[in-house]
Design an enzyme around this catalytic site. Structure first.
Site, mmCIF file in Angstrom:
data_model
loop_
_atom_site.group_PDB
_atom_site.id
_atom_site.type_symbol
_atom_site.label_atom_id
_atom_site.label_comp_id
_atom_site.label_asym_id
_atom_site.label_seq_id
_atom_site.Cartn_x
_atom_site.Cartn_y
_atom_site.Cartn_z
ATOM 1 N N HIS A 103 -6.952 11.885 2.916
ATOM 2 C CA HIS A 103 -7.141 11.373 1.562
ATOM 3 C C HIS A 103 -8.576 10.933 1.370
ATOM 4 C CE1 HIS A 103 -5.681 8.160 4.196
ATOM 5 N NE2 HIS A 103 -6.421 7.318 3.494
ATOM 6 N N VAL B 265 -3.033 5.841 7.094
ATOM 7 C CA VAL B 265 -2.067 6.867 6.689
ATOM 8 C C VAL B 265 -2.605 8.216 7.171
ATOM 9 C CG1 VAL B 265 -0.876 7.973 4.779
ATOM 10 C CG2 VAL B 265 -1.339 5.509 4.689
#
Ligand code: AMP
Length: 116
Positions: free
Chosen positions: A101, A97
Site C-alpha cells: 500500500h 499490513v
C-alpha cells in the site's frame, strides 16, 4: 496460500472502509488511524505482500498507483500545498499490513518524519 489481509477483506467488501477510489486493479480508502487530515491508502486489489514481492510484470500496476495518488491529492485539495507518499517494507520500516500500500498523507505541515 497466505491468509487474506485486512486490506483484501476491505477490497472484497467483507469489512467496511471509507473507499475513495476503486477500479478493477486498485482500491483506495481512508486510513482508520489518520496521521494527518488527509491519509489515504492506495492498494492493489491483487495481494502483493511487500515491495520485495513486486514483479517486473507489475510495473504498470505500480505506476498506476502513483497516478491515482496524484489524482486523489488533487481531489482532496492538497496537490499544491503538498503531501507525502510513503511505502513501508518489512519490520524496520514498521510495516503492519502485509498487503502492498501507498500512504498519501497531507493537509498539514508534516515535518521531517511522520510516524506513530
Ligand atoms: P503500514 O504500517 O505501512 O503497514 O500501514 C498500515 C496502515 O493500515 C496503518 O496506517 C493503519 O492505520 C491502517 N489500517 C489498518 N487497518 C485498517 C482498516 N481496517 N481500515 C483502514 N486502515 C487500516
Amino acid at each position: 496460500m497466505n491468509e487474506p489481509t485486512v486490506f483484501s477483506k476491505i477490497i472484497a467488501g467483507e469489512i467496511p472502509a471509507d473507499i475513495v477510489y476503486r477500479d478493477e486493479e486498485i482500491t483506495a480508502f481512508r486510513d482508520i488511524q489518520p496521521l494527518a487530515p488527509v491519509h489515504i491508502l492506495i492498494v492493489p486489489n491483487q495481494a502483493i505482500a511487500t515491495v520485495n514481492d513486486i514483479e517486473d510484470a507489475d510495473a504498470e500496476l505500480i505506476g498506476r498507483m502513483w497516478c491515482i495518488a496524484r489524482d486523489l491529492a488533487k481531489q482532496e485539495g492538497i496537490a499544491e500545498s503538498g503531501y507525502r507518499l510513503v511505502v513501508n517494507c518489512n519490520a524496520d520500516a514498521g510495516q503492519e499490513v502485509f498487503h502492498l500500500h501507498l500512504h498519501l498523507i497531507g493537509g498539514r505541515k508534516l515535518g521531517s518524519s511522520v510516524s506513530r
